[in-house]
Each structure stands twice: as structure tokens, then as C-alpha cells.
Write an enzyme that holds these catalytic residues in place. Structure first.
Site, PDB file in Angstrom:
ATOM      1  N   GLY A 272       0.592  -1.550  -0.176  1.00  0.00           N
ATOM      2  CA  GLY A 272       0.055   0.463   0.570  1.00  0.00           C
ATOM      3  C   GLY A 272       1.026   1.211  -0.049  1.00  0.00           C
ATOM      4  O   GLY A 272       2.250   0.844  -0.830  1.00  0.00           O
ATOM      5  N   GLU A 273       0.340   2.222   0.292  1.00  0.00           N
ATOM      6  CA  GLU A 273       1.222   3.685   0.479  1.00  0.00           C
ATOM      7  C   GLU A 273       1.768   4.418  -0.437  1.00  0.00           C
ATOM      8  O   GLU A 273       1.334   5.672  -0.772  1.00  0.00           O
ATOM      9  CB  GLU A 273       2.505   3.574   1.304  1.00  0.00           C
TER      10      GLU A 273
END
EC number: 2.4.2.21
Length: 358
Positions: A313-314
Site C-alpha cells: 500500500g502507501e
């Protein structure tokens, strides 16, 4: 009132010009594979051929906590979200390292972290502290849902107005793949067991709890399925609603956007229903190991640029894809044509061969 301006398609003439130029460059036709398609897409988004290299690629990470984590659906404690927001803001997260080498800058925004906002700027669009436990209650109220979607719209507008020519949506929130799985399951008519993955590395017992939570939330979602805003209220969260608004508004502003993993792409599924046609302005940066991610990509008819078995993610997967997109633009804009270089083209007779691979 939640609404988006009609989505206009990318420039078909610029795309056609890009494909014609690709065929005239000093290489066999199609030899650059997917890079040729990506360069034509960028040209169509920019409305010109050859396209410009990206000057201000911007990653926006949407952060929020989720009440469903109380059911034990994640390997990490909820307070890790606030800690990671500080880490991203301080430049120490994976997204910061990858953005540096990809030529992008990073912004993190707090929509629903269950803590005081780290700063006034990060918390400027904060809707609440933590979203509701979607297995038993709505994630948001009507007003909060509208505020979160509007926040995403405003963030996209602010970034484009500041000069962003490519946007990347990222996420940060412990447990956020659980509401994301609910959205994907609901919108693709898929059973929970086929959507739920192992997220940040959960064990079998945690996976079972997560699947049960998705099942319960999915049951609750049935009554609101035709309404994308109500679906975000029921089974999403402030961060997911804001990401949906952000993805849709990027398309309104005719700005190309790279999708990241499970949470972002789940939000994008909703965004396509909020603003039909928005997906023309997106590329899937990567394919996550989360099974629901491929379901969402298939529903959006998007092929990932890279597949590196990432699941962080991120915005990290999309950011890793950015140099590939830059390479596609560079090849189309900087290579010489056969005529310019004085290189012979492939012969037209039946026995001709194209220039060999180098």
C-alpha cells in the site's frame, strides 16, 4: 449535494498520432510492447504528441483508521496508523524512498486517523477519528460521507492547480483492506472467501476473522448496493470515500492517475460509479497479491504496469510503475524516426524482414 462534472474522454487524435509516430520510430513495429500503449495513453491524456515528460508527479496518501480492527482482522495494532502518518511525513516510509527515485513528491492527509491530527495541514480535511465497525454499523454518517468525498475532490483540485501533471493515490490505514474487500465483493458479486487476502501478513486465524467480518458487512451492504455514496457510508470509511472523490476528480480535471493496490482500487471501483468514464484517465500501477485486487482490476478493465508481488500500500506499487511510464514517454518523444536517422525501413515484399533485435 455530491456531484462530478461529466467526464470527457482523453484526446483520440493525440493517441492516433502517438501510435503513428511509434510505427515510424527506429525499431520494428510493436517492439517496445506495452510501452507503446502507455505512451499513447499519456499522449491522449495530455492532448499532444509527442507527450511531455512528467514534471510534477505527486503521491497523495490517504490515512484513516477503521473500527473493524477491533475484530482482530489485522496483524498490526490500530495505533500504527498514526505512527506511520508521522513516518511518512518525516520521510522515513517506503513510499518516501520509492518516490525519491521515481521523481515524485509525497503528501499525506489524515481523513480518519484515531488520534489528533499530526499538524493543521495534514488534518485539514479530517472527517472523524476512526470509521465505524462496518460489521455492525455504518462506517460514516451521511454528512461525513459527503465531506470525505468532497475532501478528495478538493485535494485533487489543489494538486492539479499547484501544477501536478500525474497523480498517484496511496493509502495508510491498519485494517483498511477489510472495507476494501467488502467494496470489491459487493461491486463484483464475489463471495468473501474469494476476495479476502492475507494483507500485512495475517495468520490463518486472523484471515478467518477477516473473512467473517467481510461476510457480515457484505450482508449489510446489499440494501444500498445500487447507490455508490450509500455504499461508502455503509461499508467504506472516510479514507476510502476521499480516495474515490480524488480518483474521480482527477478525471474531471483531465489529469492522468496511477492506481495503487487493494484499498485504492476498491475506492476507484466506486469512483467509476460516481463519475462514469473516469477509468479512462487511470492506469493500474501494479497488481497486488491481494486476490480482490485482480477482481477490481478486471472490473475496471485495467492491466497492471508491473507485477512484483507487492502488498504494502502507501502508493508504493504505483510509484514503482512511474519510471516505466517515464520510459514510455521518453521513447516516444526522444527517439528518432527512420527518416530522421536515415535508417532503412523494413522492406515491403513478402520475403522482407524487420530490423533485428539489438
Amino acid at each position: 449535494m455530491i456531484g462530478f462534472a461529466p467526464i470527457s474522454a482523453p484526446d483520440a487524435l493525440a493517441e492516433a498520432a502517438a501510435r503513428a509516430r511509434q510505427d515510424a520510430l527506429t525499431k520494428p513495429r510493436g517492439a517496445l510492447g506495452r510501452l507503446e500503449d502507455l505512451s499513447a495513453w499519456v499522449a491522449s491524456c495530455q492532448g499532444q504528441c509527442p507527450p511531455r515528460q512528467f514534471q510534477r508527479a505527486r503521491v497523495v496518501v490517504f490515512a484513516g483508521d477503521h473500527g473493524i480492527t477491533r475484530s482482530g482482522v489485522s496483524a498490526y495494532p490500530p495505533d500504527a496508523t498514526a505512527q506511520m502518518v508521522a513516518n511518512i511525513d518525516g520521510g522515513g516510509a517506503a513510499i518516501n524512498a520509492l518516490a525519491d527515485v521515481a521523481g515524485a513528491t509525497v503528501r499525506v492527509v489524515d481523513l480518519a486517523v484515531d488520534a489528533e491530527a499530526l499538524s493543521e495541514q495534514i488534518g485539514a480535511h479530517k472527517v472523524r477519528r476512526g470509521s465505524g465497525d462496518i460489521a455492525t454499523e455504518d462506517a460514516l454518517t451521511d454528512d461525513q460521507t459527503a465531506a470525505a468525498i468532497a475532501a478528495g475532490q478538493q485535494i485533487a483540485d489543489a494538486e492539479v492547480d499547484a501544477g501536478a501533471d500525474l497523480l498517484i493515490a496511496g493509502d495508510m490505514g491498519i485494517g483498511n483492506t477489510t472495507p476494501a474487500a467488502v467494496l470489491v465483493a459487493a461491486l463484483t458479486n464475489t463471495e468473501p472467501v474469494a476476495v479476502v487476502g492475507f494483507g500485512t501478513g495475517v495468520d490463518d486465524a486472523t484471515w478467518s476473522r477477516k473473512t467473517a467480518a467481510v461476510r457480515d458487512a457484505l450482508f449489510r451492504s446489499a440494501r444500498v448496493l445500487p447507490d455508490p455514496v450509500a455504499l461508502l457510508r455503509c461499508c467504506g470509511g472516510a479514507d476510502l470515500a476521499a480516495m474515490a472523490g480524488f480518483c474521480a476528480q482527477a478525471a474531471v480535471r483531465r489529469t492522468p492517475l496511477l492506481l495503487d493496490g487493494m484499498a485504492v482500487t476498491a475506492a476507484a471501483l466506486v469512483a467509476e460509479r460516481l463519475a462514469p468514464g473516469a477509468r479512462q484517465w487511470w492506469q493500474a500501477g501494479h497488481r497486488s497479491t491481494e486476490p480482490g485486487h485482480q477482481l477490481a482490476l478486471t472490473a475496471l478493465a485495467l492491466d497492471p504496469v508491473v507485477d512484483l508481488r507487492m502488498r504494502l500500500g502507501e502508493g508504493t506499487g504505483a510509484t514503482v510503475a512511474l519510471p516505466v511510464l517515464r520510459a514510455a514517454v521518453a521513447a516516444l518523444s526522444s527517439m528518432a524516426t527512420f527518416a530522421e536517422a536515415g535508417v532503412s525501413t523494413a522492406c515491403d515484399d513478402a520475403g522482407a524482414t524487420e530490423p533485428p533485435e539489438s
